[in-house]
Design an enzyme around this catalytic site. Structure first.
Site, mmCIF file in Angstrom:
data_model
loop_
_atom_site.group_PDB
_atom_site.id
_atom_site.type_symbol
_atom_site.label_atom_id
_atom_site.label_comp_id
_atom_site.label_asym_id
_atom_site.label_seq_id
_atom_site.Cartn_x
_atom_site.Cartn_y
_atom_site.Cartn_z
ATOM 1 N N VAL A 132 3.208 -5.556 3.679
ATOM 2 C CA VAL A 132 4.515 -6.531 3.383
ATOM 3 C C VAL A 132 5.111 -5.127 2.804
ATOM 4 O O VAL A 132 6.619 -5.199 2.314
ATOM 5 C CB VAL A 132 4.660 -7.579 2.290
ATOM 6 C CG1 VAL A 132 4.355 -8.213 4.051
ATOM 7 C CG2 VAL A 132 3.834 -7.497 1.440
ATOM 8 N N GLU A 133 5.345 -3.858 2.184
ATOM 9 C CA GLU A 133 5.816 -2.509 1.754
ATOM 10 C C GLU A 133 4.570 -1.857 1.841
ATOM 11 O O GLU A 133 3.454 -1.657 1.634
ATOM 12 C CB GLU A 133 5.540 -2.970 -0.331
ATOM 13 C CG GLU A 133 6.254 -4.543 -0.737
ATOM 14 C CD GLU A 133 6.317 -3.982 -2.631
ATOM 15 O OE1 GLU A 133 5.739 -3.373 -2.560
ATOM 16 O OE2 GLU A 133 6.195 -5.153 -3.036
ATOM 17 N N ASN A 134 4.895 -1.199 2.260
ATOM 18 C CA ASN A 134 4.544 1.010 2.576
ATOM 19 C C ASN A 134 6.217 1.219 2.899
ATOM 20 O O ASN A 134 6.828 1.112 2.989
ATOM 21 C CB ASN A 134 4.431 0.553 3.285
ATOM 22 C CG ASN A 134 3.275 2.320 4.031
ATOM 23 O OD1 ASN A 134 3.890 2.743 5.270
ATOM 24 N ND2 ASN A 134 2.836 2.744 3.427
ATOM 25 N N TYR A 171 0.659 -1.046 -0.314
ATOM 26 C CA TYR A 171 -0.435 -0.157 -0.379
ATOM 27 C C TYR A 171 0.692 1.589 -0.578
ATOM 28 O O TYR A 171 1.650 1.562 0.812
ATOM 29 C CB TYR A 171 -0.868 -0.428 0.748
ATOM 30 C CG TYR A 171 -1.911 1.340 0.867
ATOM 31 C CD1 TYR A 171 -3.333 1.451 1.123
ATOM 32 C CD2 TYR A 171 -1.386 2.737 1.851
ATOM 33 C CE1 TYR A 171 -3.784 2.744 0.786
ATOM 34 C CE2 TYR A 171 -2.330 3.471 1.599
ATOM 35 C CZ TYR A 171 -3.423 4.095 1.309
ATOM 36 O OH TYR A 171 -4.033 4.970 1.558
ATOM 37 N N TYR A 172 0.726 2.330 -1.595
ATOM 38 C CA TYR A 172 1.293 3.828 -0.931
ATOM 39 C C TYR A 172 0.505 4.249 -1.138
ATOM 40 O O TYR A 172 0.735 5.500 -1.028
ATOM 41 C CB TYR A 172 2.381 3.208 -2.820
ATOM 42 C CG TYR A 172 2.912 2.094 -2.178
ATOM 43 C CD1 TYR A 172 4.663 2.446 -2.090
ATOM 44 C CD2 TYR A 172 3.160 0.706 -2.967
ATOM 45 C CE1 TYR A 172 5.922 1.786 -2.083
ATOM 46 C CE2 TYR A 172 4.718 -0.296 -2.883
ATOM 47 C CZ TYR A 172 5.331 0.456 -1.904
ATOM 48 O OH TYR A 172 6.532 -0.238 -1.696
#
Length: 482
Positions: free
Chosen positions: A379-381, A320-321
């Site tokens: 697991v991504e930000n 989530y960006y």
């Protein structure tokens, strides 16, 4: 902030093999699709090279090209510097480190019968180093790279044969690392195969008349492969957990016009299609209309429905960006968002045009947990920005701290509201090569790497201000975000 995060919360950071390892043909590794990615440069930031259609001729030209700049072939030299880098992660207090394994480092051609022992031994050393510091490896089996020979011979995931090759690859990993790795992911951001058809899917454009259908057929083969791999993981490592991975953007209606609201619902369905299959174990009914409208016919084998039902994942991980806005107006879209989106006047944007929306993270966590009732793992930000090194070798990245703080605050609120969250691994915990444009100047890390867009630099590692801030966050289990 009062104690909110559970004691077992997995704080850490995330990377991908093709963006940091380097050593692209060393110790028996074969070519990957990522090794053909040219440096795109600042002018390409708004066009996103991930969706580029590759042909066999272009691939062969890239393989022969020794003068072009292919940053992913060299990465940040993690292959030779992993001990130093993991030691820095341990200094921050990481509980987990998300990394991926390069398929062609294990099976150079993708379809080899026997694995490359040097490749297996490299990851043994990496995992042993992690475990020495009490860091749990979180391993992505396929992350934006694919054995190039399988692309040339089989057209990647368009071939059903690739399912068997992938299962053999994953089974080899489970057998080798069953005592070292207990957290696994199958495919990174499986839902954007339309953008990464070549990079993650090995799909060459030659002779394909209906590319959209080809992408969904390749996606179906990945669904089946993922389900089979989940079952293999549970058989070989009974105490392991294995999840799926979604690129998630919350889609807001532009107005309260019912047509805009419906557009946001439709955007959610297209995003959740992938997790519906991997978590619920079947194709959702709403896709029937989409397939009919686009003349898409997915080839199912008789056993596929049972495989999907029996191979559902244990948890949902996601990146989530940013959030996005959808609607019927002709308003100009933002330049930098991963997917096309109208401008949200209530949000600021990064230097790359990505609209920053921490509340959107909380919204999407609540929505996904209510939909699936399985643990979530962020697991991504993170924030891509151009960092400046001062004369005294400092990097004052207060903007990154502000971004991360605001998102972690929303994670804490979601936990208080009953959402089960396993952990948080910000993207690019150490500076690495950009997935889309192969830049180094778009930096995400807590650790600065002295390497520029032209591949020049000492590769020295420097601690940014965010390094010390995140160290404090982990040490207090999220209680101190100041």
């Amino acid at each position: 902030m009062a104690q909110t995060f559970p004691d077992h919360f997995l704080w850490g950071g995330a990377t991908a093999a093709n963006q940091l390892e380097g050593a692209y043909l060393e110790d028996g590794k074969g070519w990957s699709t990522a090794d053909t990615a040219l440096y795109m440069g600042k002018d390409a930031r708004k066009t996103m090279s991930l969706g580029d259609k590759m042909t066999k001729d272009r691939v062969l030209q890239a393989m022969e090209d020794q003068s072009g700049h292919y940053p992913k072939r060299h990465g940040i030299d993690f292959y030779h510097r992993y001990e130093e880098d993991i030691a820095l992660m341990a200094e921050m207090g990481f509980k987990t480190f998300r990394l991926s394994i390069s398929w062609p480092r294990i099976f150079p051609n993708g379809d080899d019968v026997q694995p490359n022992e040097a490749g297996l031994a490299f990851y043994d050393r990496v995992f042993d180093t992690c475990l020495k510091y009490g860091i749990e490896p979180l391993v992505t089996i396929s992350h934006y790279e694919f054995p190039l020979q399988l692309a040339l011979k089989k057209n990647g995931w368009l071939s059903r044969d690739t399912i068997d090759y992938f299962v053999h690859y994953a089974e080899t990993l489970f057998e080798r690392y069953k005592d070292k790795v207990k957290y696994w992911l199958t495919f990174n951001e499986i839902n954007i195969i339309g953008m990464t058809g070549y990079l993650s899917g090995g799909i060459l454009a030659d002779g394909i008349e209906h590319m959209l259908e080809a992408q969904y057929q390749a996606g179906h083969h990945q669904f089946v492969a993922s389900a089979l791999v989940v079952q293999k993981c549970h058989e070989i490592i009974p105490n392991a957990q294995i999840g799926c991975m979604l690129a998630r953007m919350e889609a807001y209606p532009e107005t309260c016009n019912p047509k805009d609201v419906l557009a946001s619902v439709n955007a959610d369905e297209m995003n959740f299609f992938y997790t519906d299959v991997q978590i619920r174990g079947e194709y959702p009914s709403y896709m029937q209309k989409f397939f009919a409208e686009h003349a898409i016919e997915i080839k199912f084998e008789p056993q596929d429905k049972d495989i999907l039902k029996q191979g559902t994942v244990d948890f949902l991980s996601f990146s989530y960006y940013m959030s996005m806005v959808v609607g019927e107006s002709q308003q100009e879209e933002t330049n930098g968002n991963l997917f096309g989106s109208k401008v949200n006047p209530y949000l600021q944007a990064s230097d790359w045009g990505w609209q920053i929306d921490p509340i959107g993270l909380r919204t999407t966590m609540k929505k996904m947990y209510q939909r699936y009732n399985v643990p979530l793992f962020i697991v991504e930000n993170g924030l891509g920005a151009e960092d400046v090194v001062t004369d005294d070798q400092k990097i004052h990245d207060f903007y990154r701290i502000d971004y991360l703080r605001s998102h972690i605050e929303q994670i804490a609120l979601a936990i208080e509201e009953g959402v089960e969250i396993m952990g948080y691994t910000p993207w690019g915990c150490i500076d690495l090569v950009s997935a889309s444009t192969s830049e180094m100047s778009k930096r995400y890390g807590f650790i600065y790497v002295d390497l520029d867009d032209d591949g020049e630099g000492t590769l020295e590692r420097l601690r940014k201000d965010s390094f010390y801030w995140y160290q404090k966050v982990i040490a207090t289990n999220g209680a101190d975000l100041s």
